[in-house]
Design a protein around this motif. Structure first.
Motif: not given
Length: 175
Positions: A15-27, A94-103
């Motif tokens: 995914d990264i090789a073909s599309s690069g890195l994308k800015k974080f968009d929560l939705e 990413g951090e924004a999504l795993y924190k709740l799943a972790e705690h």
């Protein structure tokens, strides 16, 4: 002026090789993860509950601090530190999504699924200095001139195209 910088993530390498890195968009990230987690057998009710909690947890200033940005380190010291980026390498999304799943115990099944997606990667990229957030430029310039040896983070506010990706390597702390 461009700077060599490192982004740690758990991703699907192609995914990264073909599309690069994308800015974080929560939705956008929630929509992608919803499909992946449903395909991995998680229930609609659990995912609706989880993403509702994520949206509540990541709102206001917390969201403005992440949305529309990509985080980089200018050296790899943070990755090598025992506390460093281990969690970012452990969970997809990413951090924004795993924190709740972790705690939150009721989201344990989500946490396990996030650990099973993708592989831990270090993405080395060439990023333009002028895309960094203004409050960081002084610290970044001190680091680049050798006046500071501490690990230096840099947030940029543009996507990184595949042409600016220098290397994608699987992260293995034991190598």
């Amino acid at each position: 002026m461009r700077v060599k910088a490192y982004h740690c993530t758990r991703a699907i390498g192609g995914d990264i090789a073909s599309s690069g890195l994308k800015k974080f968009d929560l939705e956008e990230r929630i929509q992608y993860l919803d499909g992946v987690l449903m395909a991995n057998g998680l229930s609609r009710g659990l995912l609706d509950d989880y993403f509702s909690e994520v949206r509540r947890f990541i709102c206001g200033q917390n969201l403005r601090g992440r949305e529309g940005k990509i985080c980089f380190c200018l050296n790899r010291a943070l990755f090598e530190d025992d506390d460093g980026c281990d969690k970012l390498f452990r969970y997809f999304g990413g951090e924004a999504l795993y924190k709740l799943a972790e705690h939150v115990p009721k989201f344990g099944e989500v946490r396990e699924a996030l650990e099973a997606i993708g592989e831990p990667l270090v993405v080395t990229a060439s990023i333009p200095l002028n895309t960094m957030l203004p409050f960081q430029l002084g610290r970044v310039r001190r680091y680049l001139s050798g006046d500071s040896s501490e690990c230096c983070e840099a947030f940029i506010n543009v996507d990184v195209p595949p042409s600016d990706i220098m290397e994608i390597e699987v992260f293995d702390k034991n190598l």
